[in-house]
Scaffold this active site. Sequence first.
Site, short mmCIF file in Angstrom:
data_model
loop_
_atom_site.label_atom_id
_atom_site.label_comp_id
_atom_site.label_asym_id
_atom_site.label_seq_id
_atom_site.Cartn_x
_atom_site.Cartn_y
_atom_site.Cartn_z
N ASP A 53 -35.11 -62.21 -11.33
CA ASP A 53 -36.19 -61.31 -10.98
C ASP A 53 -35.68 -60.29 -9.97
O ASP A 53 -34.98 -60.63 -9.04
CB ASP A 53 -37.32 -62.14 -10.36
CG ASP A 53 -38.64 -61.46 -10.54
OD1 ASP A 53 -38.65 -60.33 -11.05
OD2 ASP A 53 -39.66 -62.05 -10.15
N ASP A 372 13.80 -18.39 -20.37
CA ASP A 372 12.47 -18.50 -19.76
C ASP A 372 11.78 -17.13 -19.73
O ASP A 372 12.14 -16.20 -20.46
CB ASP A 372 12.64 -19.13 -18.36
CG ASP A 372 11.45 -19.96 -17.94
OD1 ASP A 372 10.42 -19.37 -17.57
OD2 ASP A 372 11.54 -21.20 -17.99
N ASP A 373 10.82 -17.00 -18.87
CA ASP A 373 9.98 -15.82 -18.73
C ASP A 373 10.82 -14.54 -18.59
O ASP A 373 11.86 -14.55 -17.93
CB ASP A 373 9.14 -16.04 -17.46
CG ASP A 373 7.98 -15.08 -17.34
OD1 ASP A 373 7.88 -14.17 -18.16
OD2 ASP A 373 7.18 -15.27 -16.40
N ARG A 448 -1.99 -14.25 -10.61
CA ARG A 448 -0.64 -13.83 -11.04
C ARG A 448 -0.75 -12.57 -11.92
O ARG A 448 -0.06 -12.45 -12.93
CB ARG A 448 0.09 -14.95 -11.77
CG ARG A 448 1.60 -14.85 -11.64
CD ARG A 448 2.33 -15.75 -12.62
NE ARG A 448 3.74 -15.82 -12.29
CZ ARG A 448 4.69 -16.17 -13.15
NH1 ARG A 448 4.40 -16.51 -14.37
NH2 ARG A 448 5.95 -16.20 -12.77
N LYS A 481 9.11 -23.47 -24.89
CA LYS A 481 8.52 -23.88 -23.61
C LYS A 481 7.17 -23.19 -23.51
O LYS A 481 7.09 -21.96 -23.43
CB LYS A 481 9.44 -23.49 -22.45
CG LYS A 481 8.84 -23.84 -21.09
CD LYS A 481 9.83 -23.58 -19.96
CE LYS A 481 9.17 -23.81 -18.60
NZ LYS A 481 10.06 -23.47 -17.49
N ASP A 483 4.02 -22.39 -21.53
CA ASP A 483 3.59 -22.34 -20.12
C ASP A 483 2.13 -21.91 -20.02
O ASP A 483 1.55 -21.37 -20.98
CB ASP A 483 4.50 -21.34 -19.39
CG ASP A 483 4.59 -21.60 -17.89
OD1 ASP A 483 3.81 -22.41 -17.37
OD2 ASP A 483 5.45 -20.96 -17.24
N ASN A 485 -0.16 -20.37 -16.60
CA ASN A 485 0.04 -20.17 -15.16
C ASN A 485 -1.18 -19.79 -14.35
O ASN A 485 -1.03 -19.33 -13.22
CB ASN A 485 1.13 -19.11 -14.95
CG ASN A 485 2.51 -19.73 -15.12
OD1 ASN A 485 2.87 -20.64 -14.38
ND2 ASN A 485 3.25 -19.27 -16.09
N CYS A 531 4.01 -27.08 -20.18
CA CYS A 531 4.23 -26.63 -18.81
C CYS A 531 2.98 -25.90 -18.36
O CYS A 531 2.33 -25.23 -19.15
CB CYS A 531 5.43 -25.67 -18.79
SG CYS A 531 5.78 -24.97 -17.16
N ASP A 553 7.12 -27.48 -10.64
CA ASP A 553 8.03 -26.39 -10.29
C ASP A 553 8.88 -26.76 -9.09
O ASP A 553 9.81 -26.03 -8.74
CB ASP A 553 7.23 -25.11 -9.99
CG ASP A 553 6.96 -24.32 -11.26
OD1 ASP A 553 7.63 -24.59 -12.28
OD2 ASP A 553 6.08 -23.45 -11.24
C1 DGJ Z 1 6.05 -21.51 -14.27
C2 DGJ Z 1 6.98 -22.55 -14.80
O1 DGJ Z 1 6.67 -23.80 -14.30
C3 DGJ Z 1 8.41 -22.16 -14.47
O2 DGJ Z 1 9.29 -23.15 -14.89
C4 DGJ Z 1 8.71 -20.83 -15.11
O3 DGJ Z 1 8.67 -20.98 -16.50
C5 DGJ Z 1 7.72 -19.79 -14.65
N1 DGJ Z 1 6.36 -20.22 -14.84
C6 DGJ Z 1 7.94 -18.49 -15.39
O4 DGJ Z 1 6.98 -17.58 -15.13
#
Ligand code: DGJ
Length: 739
Positions: A53, A372-373, A448, A481, A483, A485, A531, A553
């Site tokens: 209860d 990369d970038d 960014r 890769k 990404d 951001n 990423c 990073d």
């Molecule tokens: C963030 C990633 O974590 C890095 O390794 C690199 O690729 C940069 N961006 C490039 O802008």
Amino acid sequence: MITYSPEHRVFSLSTDRTTYAFLAAPGGFLVHLHYGARVSDTDALVALTALRDRPSFQPQTPDEAPGAAGTFFSRDTALQELSGFNTGDFRPAGLRIRWSDGSCAADLRYVSHSVAPGKPEPDGLPSAFAGKDPGVETLDVLCADAARGARVHLLYTVFPACDVIARSVLVENDTSEPFTLESLASAQLDLPDDRYDLLQLPGAWARERHAERVPLAHGERRLRSVRGATGHTMNNAFALLAPDASETAGDAYGLVLCYSGNFEASLDVSSFGSTRATVGISPETFSWTLAPGASFQSPEVFLVHSAEGTGAMSRRLHDFFRGHLLDPRWATRARPALVNNWEATYFDFDTEKLLSIARAAAPLGIEMLVLDDGWFGHRHDDRRSLGDWYEFAGKIGDMADLVRQIHDLGLKFGLWFEPEMVSEDSDLYRAHPDWALSIPGRGRSLARHQLVLDFSRDEVVDAIADTILRLLRRAKVDYLKYDMNRNHTEAFGAAFPPERQGEVEHRFILGVYRLHRKLLEGMPQLLIEGCSGGGGRFDAGMLRYTPQIWCSDDSDALERLRIQAGTSLFYPCSAIGAHVSACPNHQIGRTSPFETRATVALAGTFGYELDLTKLPAEDLAAIPGQIADFHRFAPVLLAGDHYRLFPAWRDNPVEAWMFVSKDKSRAILSAVRRAAVPNIPDERLRLQGLDPAARYEVGDEIWHGDTLLHAGLPLHRLLANLDTASLRLYLRRIDAPAS
Ligand code: DGJ
């Protein structure tokens, strides 16, 4: 194995070492009975249900009591499988439905159930699969709302060998009116105790997943993201631990959400000696209207229990990920040891520079160059060109030409993209300004210098997929890769009416998954590395498509110890992107020995993130040995068992970890000393996972397994007493145990 006892109406889900049991009580309430180490007589658990209860503030339902006449069932105190809302359970709800009359309530009652071998895979969502395991079975418990009759399926898939249960919820509108899901947990776990520690993975950019252990107290604690992604600040995997649980002993419950968008996990300690965990899509940014005949399935949650502490919890999850979630083409296959040009050049490169890195890499045994970038549009810097996925002629000319030259050197080639983003200064934005997320009448917040494409719209995803695939195919790229951001602001779907705006964030992440599937279907041999500014989207959902994710990073060896140990609590080390980078370290300025950087990176995917053409000669000379270790370690790391020799939730003076092959014939022992200790005491390091009855070759010494396990190695002889010194040993069993 899944069984149902008709006499007692008890469901019993057993794995090799755990039992999960619940009761379909009279009245149709699904009352949770037990989750933990195996119990053989689950029918007997019915006696443990709380029937007494209660005062009027815990509403009673005498006509629906699960036990003897005259006893009471209170929805506010009972352990339940998925609780409703506005019908007497005042704890955090598992399901809230807004009906067409404006009322918001849910009251789930059992209707029927079925058990089938294997596991269905939901449309559009990443999910676990049965794989080669014939023991995998799925229980579908159909419930209905007591008043309106909507069909709610509670789905449980049992993976016996890994001690994992995958749960999700499927809601079908079989009524004649539309209704709206205002919250839907993927799983609810009500545990019969109010004294758990929460093991969680908070963080930030460059310090992701720093494991933290805190005692839960009465009331609710929430882990959440409304960033449009899992995010750096809190991971969507966590564990509840018995207060005395350690890495090697005690109850540990892991919950891992297989999702990459906005999420919420709620931990609520009740006033009646129980703890409720609910986890799923964040209700803060979610609602979903179901027309008659429509259905909605939640993402999955993976539950795991270990009575042998967090170490075994992690190992069971690692086995589960490798056998039932990661792409089988890659799950236990060594990934190429790579060199990435980001920290070597940032945006400042051209074909000749890239070729010079590749020429230096090939003779050292490095297997892939990742560009990369900065290779596209007019990407001099991060202010422009996202979305313009064609070659920056001034830097690299024709991509196919570059890739051919890299291939001719014997290397594979990887290429960076950020598919969900667009720069204001880009051809894509100029052509389709309406493709970026924005709320009419509000400014668009930049981060960014970039905006987010509206991936809730199929035509946007399709256009990006086509552009990327065309280039990948034309240039014969081996690796991508992927990404991401920035997080979402002004999330609003221009393609959807006002009443469907609550769908946009979930549709967005479905769009992200769809893009990954399109890329993989378009190029089946492609390996994708996930990423998000490092590890901002490290979760089980992404791991379904990207068998490795750049973990942070921050590539400083010492910082990585904490990040990688936290990540390994739930995710397999083979998925942890880890590279050797240059010193002084670019993120934190620290200098650590080249070998220590390699020791730490060898606990992940392994590669280099530095300018090989500028590396000191002695470091260059060390690389072939490190690559040889990578290949020697790979089979053990990819398919073996991982042991953290110290708790992941502390900065330990020495961090040490092992990988041990399943047959215990091979092992890797690694250790890193954070800082030299004055007048250092003797140190013994007790190993784990070895065969106590066998002898092992440890470097050039022979040790008995039981000595290593129970007495330990003299660490002070093996690990220099210097700041950031490290040790990396390969152990080989030299005789099998006497039978
Ligand atoms: C963030 C990633 O974590 C890095 O390794 C690199 O690729 C940069 N961006 C490039 O802008």
